[in-house]
Design a protein around this motif. Structure first.
Motif, PDB file in Angstrom:
ATOM      1  N   PRO A 449      39.977 -21.155 -17.062  1.00 56.13           N
ATOM      2  CA  PRO A 449      39.677 -22.543 -17.458  1.00 56.13           C
ATOM      3  C   PRO A 449      40.284 -22.946 -18.803  1.00 56.13           C
ATOM      4  O   PRO A 449      40.776 -24.065 -18.950  1.00 56.13           O
ATOM      5  N   THR A 450      40.274 -22.032 -19.780  1.00 54.85           N
ATOM      6  CA  THR A 450      40.791 -22.380 -21.116  1.00 54.85           C
ATOM      7  C   THR A 450      41.885 -21.427 -21.569  1.00 54.85           C
ATOM      8  O   THR A 450      42.604 -21.738 -22.522  1.00 54.85           O
ATOM      9  N   GLN A 451      42.045 -20.291 -20.914  1.00 54.39           N
ATOM     10  CA  GLN A 451      43.052 -19.318 -21.335  1.00 54.39           C
ATOM     11  C   GLN A 451      44.408 -19.644 -20.718  1.00 54.39           C
ATOM     12  O   GLN A 451      44.525 -20.475 -19.813  1.00 54.39           O
ATOM     13  N   THR A 452      45.423 -18.943 -21.192  1.00 51.47           N
ATOM     14  CA  THR A 452      46.763 -19.116 -20.653  1.00 51.47           C
ATOM     15  C   THR A 452      46.903 -18.376 -19.328  1.00 51.47           C
ATOM     16  O   THR A 452      46.001 -17.655 -18.898  1.00 51.47           O
ATOM     17  N   CYS A 453      48.055 -18.532 -18.709  1.00 48.58           N
ATOM     18  CA  CYS A 453      48.313 -17.899 -17.412  1.00 48.58           C
ATOM     19  C   CYS A 453      48.854 -16.489 -17.651  1.00 48.58           C
ATOM     20  O   CYS A 453      50.033 -16.304 -17.947  1.00 48.58           O
ATOM     21  N   PHE A 454      47.977 -15.506 -17.520  1.00 47.74           N
ATOM     22  CA  PHE A 454      48.379 -14.111 -17.694  1.00 47.74           C
ATOM     23  C   PHE A 454      47.363 -13.234 -16.981  1.00 47.74           C
ATOM     24  O   PHE A 454      46.307 -13.707 -16.533  1.00 47.74           O
ATOM     25  N   MET A 455      47.666 -11.945 -16.878  1.00 49.27           N
ATOM     26  CA  MET A 455      46.753 -10.972 -16.269  1.00 49.27           C
ATOM     27  C   MET A 455      46.070 -10.194 -17.385  1.00 49.27           C
ATOM     28  O   MET A 455      46.704  -9.384 -18.073  1.00 49.27           O
ATOM     29  N   SER A 456      44.771 -10.447 -17.579  1.00 48.75           N
ATOM     30  CA  SER A 456      44.023  -9.710 -18.585  1.00 48.75           C
ATOM     31  C   SER A 456      43.794  -8.280 -18.109  1.00 48.75           C
ATOM     32  O   SER A 456      44.045  -7.949 -16.938  1.00 48.75           O
ATOM     33  N   SER A 457      43.311  -7.421 -19.013  1.00 48.19           N
ATOM     34  CA  SER A 457      43.025  -6.046 -18.605  1.00 48.19           C
ATOM     35  C   SER A 457      41.979  -6.029 -17.488  1.00 48.19           C
ATOM     36  O   SER A 457      42.043  -5.217 -16.563  1.00 48.19           O
ATOM     37  N   ARG A 458      41.031  -6.934 -17.568  1.00 50.22           N
ATOM     38  CA  ARG A 458      40.017  -7.052 -16.511  1.00 50.22           C
ATOM     39  C   ARG A 458      40.674  -7.421 -15.181  1.00 50.22           C
ATOM     40  O   ARG A 458      40.370  -6.860 -14.131  1.00 50.22           O
ATOM     41  N   ASP A 459      41.602  -8.384 -15.242  1.00 49.13           N
ATOM     42  CA  ASP A 459      42.316  -8.790 -14.036  1.00 49.13           C
ATOM     43  C   ASP A 459      43.136  -7.638 -13.454  1.00 49.13           C
ATOM     44  O   ASP A 459      43.221  -7.470 -12.232  1.00 49.13           O
ATOM     45  N   LEU A 460      43.762  -6.854 -14.322  1.00 46.59           N
ATOM     46  CA  LEU A 460      44.593  -5.742 -13.854  1.00 46.59           C
ATOM     47  C   LEU A 460      43.763  -4.714 -13.096  1.00 46.59           C
ATOM     48  O   LEU A 460      44.170  -4.230 -12.035  1.00 46.59           O
ATOM     49  N   HIS A 461      42.592  -4.387 -13.627  1.00 46.32           N
ATOM     50  CA  HIS A 461      41.736  -3.415 -12.952  1.00 46.32           C
ATOM     51  C   HIS A 461      41.193  -3.986 -11.642  1.00 46.32           C
ATOM     52  O   HIS A 461      41.068  -3.262 -10.646  1.00 46.32           O
ATOM     53  N   THR A 462      40.871  -5.265 -11.648  1.00 49.62           N
ATOM     54  CA  THR A 462      40.397  -5.894 -10.409  1.00 49.62           C
ATOM     55  C   THR A 462      41.496  -5.878  -9.353  1.00 49.62           C
ATOM     56  O   THR A 462      41.267  -5.502  -8.198  1.00 49.62           O
ATOM     57  N   HIS A 463      42.709  -6.276  -9.760  1.00 51.23           N
ATOM     58  CA  HIS A 463      43.792  -6.337  -8.777  1.00 51.23           C
ATOM     59  C   HIS A 463      44.196  -4.959  -8.287  1.00 51.23           C
ATOM     60  O   HIS A 463      44.656  -4.818  -7.140  1.00 51.23           O
ATOM     61  N   CYS A 464      44.037  -3.948  -9.106  1.00 52.85           N
ATOM     62  CA  CYS A 464      44.372  -2.585  -8.679  1.00 52.85           C
ATOM     63  C   CYS A 464      43.585  -2.225  -7.415  1.00 52.85           C
ATOM     64  O   CYS A 464      44.107  -1.558  -6.516  1.00 52.85           O
ATOM     65  N   GLY A 465      42.335  -2.685  -7.338  1.00 58.12           N
ATOM     66  CA  GLY A 465      41.531  -2.416  -6.150  1.00 58.12           C
ATOM     67  C   GLY A 465      42.119  -3.041  -4.894  1.00 58.12           C
ATOM     68  O   GLY A 465      41.996  -2.483  -3.801  1.00 58.12           O
ATOM     69  N   TYR A 466      42.779  -4.187  -5.017  1.00 56.12           N
ATOM     70  CA  TYR A 466      43.426  -4.831  -3.870  1.00 56.12           C
ATOM     71  C   TYR A 466      44.752  -4.147  -3.537  1.00 56.12           C
ATOM     72  O   TYR A 466      45.066  -3.896  -2.372  1.00 56.12           O
TER      73      TYR A 466
END
Length: 542
Positions: A449-466
């Motif tokens: 909502p307010t951050q830039t378009c990037f993959m945070s460390s949280r996002d990286l770990h979440t996507h690793c599961g996919y």
């Protein structure tokens, strides 16, 4: 993990031994939770079913063999396999493998026959090439033409059909065809699924029959002891092949510290109740082989040509002096010219989309098609959360058609959000829906909502599961208040996948001291936005 394989060749039939070798070539890490492996095994099953329906015997055999290795030899040794619920799940998975072994015995002679035909053709062509070289330039043009005709007829099989590998298509250059193909195939599958349910088959029995390859009682008549013996021997061969391969890697594996082979990170929750558990309590269906499909009837061409009467010119419209205000009727349009061949709808069995990108380790990635309207629809759904500075996430679901992946459903799961996180709830409902609709999970989409378009460390770990479950899985990030406002990403492999899998940092947000940990999947990459591709939104929130 690389549990999913791409077609290894373009129209070049492989031998069974070559397929088995490729099926064994995948990385297994027992540090990955068992629930991920079970979901991956379920996805492999779905892919194998689709490749089988499309007539790709080689890829079907490869996936079934890999699934057998995973279930029979790997997952039984997983540290979490001794937990009582997991034991029942694995027992159900082994029953599926036993049914697949009989199917693999059916595929083997077809694979061998295709390869024999190919080798015979290549031998004929080599003889022709040698003859051309021997005669030099004498009447070269006429001889080449004559030899071409000989080659064409030499391709004919004894049963009257022609060996013709599927046409390979470039995803970027055939987008109109891709959209039409997806619409036709998805509707065909939906119609078939509705017909099964209207016949009174329960969802559980439907899934049991679909995965087991059983659609009636005819398998009882075809069950023979010889086939069962061959399937049992194949099962033993699979286990022995896996043990031999692991023995070769054992020395290298022991040299890796145990801390590097596991991760303390809590992966995004995958429901413990997999599709195998849904089938665990069902009564086992009798073993056996499905019958061979009868050959399609071939209608011989006839010499009859329809004759149409000549088109008469339209009569002149005479205007009566008493009705000058009336307009003359329109002149009939011309009768369209008859086509020499009837137009046909594109069929999934006729084409294969070529891989459009590769992982950093050289593994091919199948093309992922998604609608450019999907982001707009998702942002509209997320608008109320975005105004409150809350993240929103959705799951990208779809299917495999002609060796390409099509996003056909945007599922909004039950979830809880903050300004920096979004957690899915009741994931069992999500995966039960996917299993009921024969959908694969192809990735996810979420807002910043307010951050830039990037993959945070949280996002990286979440996507690793996919991405562990499917190498082509993608993550779409939407940052509506920033520029760029969106992006489509995947983890690199290497170094991204290994880095995240081995990460032991416990903080919600932390740094990974590795460059190039993720990359753009769209420009360039294996993702294509496909205008006109239909998709549905399924909102599971209360």
């Amino acid at each position: 993990m690389a549990a999913h394989a791409r077609p290894a060749s373009s129209g070049v039939p492989l031998s069974v031994e070559e397929i088995v070798k490729q099926a064994n070539a995948f990385d297994y890490d027992e540090g990955i939770p068992l629930k991920y492996w079970l979901r991956s095994a379920n996805t492999i099953q779905k892919e194998a079913q689709i490749y089988e329906q499309e007539g790709n015997d080689q890829q079907t055999y490869l996936l079934l063999y890999r699934h057998a290795i995973l279930v029979l030899e790997k997952l039984g040794q997983h540290p979490q396999a001794k937990i009582p619920p997991n034991r029942a799940t694995l027992a159900a998975a082994r029953k599926v493998v036993q049914r697949d072994l009989a199917k693999m015995e059916q595929l083997k002679p077809r694979i061998d026959k295709r390869r024999a035909i190919y080798l015979e053709e290549m031998g004929t062509r080599r003889v022709q090439d040698k003859e051309l070289q021997d005669i030099g330039q004498q009447d070269l043009g006429g001889l080449v033409d004559g030899m071409s005709r000989v080659s064409l007829h030499s391709r004919q099989r004894s049963d009257g059909t022609l060996y013709s590998p599927k046409k390979s298509l470039d995803a970027g250059q055939n987008q109109t065809l891709a959209a039409q193909l997806a619409h036709n195939e998805i509707r065909r599958r939906d119609t078939a699924r509705r017909a099964v349910r209207q016949a009174g088959v329960s969802p559980e029995e439907e899934q049991e029959r679909r995965v087991g390859g059983v659609w009636g009682d005819w398998e009882k008549d075809l069950a023979t002891r010889g086939v069962r013996d061959e399937a049992d021997q194949l099962s033993r061969d699979i286990v022995e092949a896996g043990r031999w391969r692991d023995a070769v890697k054992a020395r290298h594996h022991k040299s890796i510290p145990s801390a590097q082979r596991s991760s303390s990170y809590q992966y995004p929750r995958i429901p413990e109740r997999s599709i195998y558990e849904l089938r665990a309590d069902l009564r086992p269906l009798p073993p056996g082989l499905p019958p061979k499909l009868p050959p399609k009837a071939v209608v011989p061409p006839t010499e009859f040509t329809p004759i149409f009467p000549p088109v008469k010119p339209p009569k002149q419209f005479k205007i009566d002096s008493r009705s000058e205000d009336l307009a003359p009727p329109p002149i009939p349009g011309k009768i369209p010219a008859l086509s020499s061949a009837p137009s046909q709808e594109p069929n999934a069995t006729d084409f294969n989309f070529k891989p459009s990108a590769w992982l950093e380790n050289g593994q091919a990635l199948r093309t992922v098609f998604l609608s450019p309207d999907l982001r707009t629809r998702f942002l509209a759904i997320a608008a109320s959360n975005t105004r409150q500075n809350l993240e929103t996430c959705g799951i990208l679901c779809g299917t495999l058609i002609s060796n390409a992946l099509f996003v056909s459903k945007l599922v909004i799961p039950e979830q809880t959000s903050t300004s920096d996180t979004c957690e899915t709830l009741n994931e069992s409902a999500l995966f039960e829906y996917c299993d009921a609709e024969d959908l694969m999970v192809l990735g996810w989409i979420h807002t910043h909502p307010t951050q830039t378009c990037f993959m945070s460390s949280r996002d990286l770990h979440t996507h690793c599961g996919y991405q562990v479950m499917m190498a082509e899985s993608i993550a779409i990030v939407c940052a509506p208040s920033k520029d760029p406002s969106w992006g489509i990403f995947r983890l690199t492999d290497p170094p991204g996948m290994k880095t995240v899998l081995n990460c032991q940092q416990s903080g919600l947000f932390h740094q990974h001291n590795v460059e190039n940990i993720y990359t753009d999947a769209l420009k360039p990459g294996h993702v294509f936005e496909l205008p006109g591709l239909e998709f549905q939104v399924v909102d599971q929130r209360p």
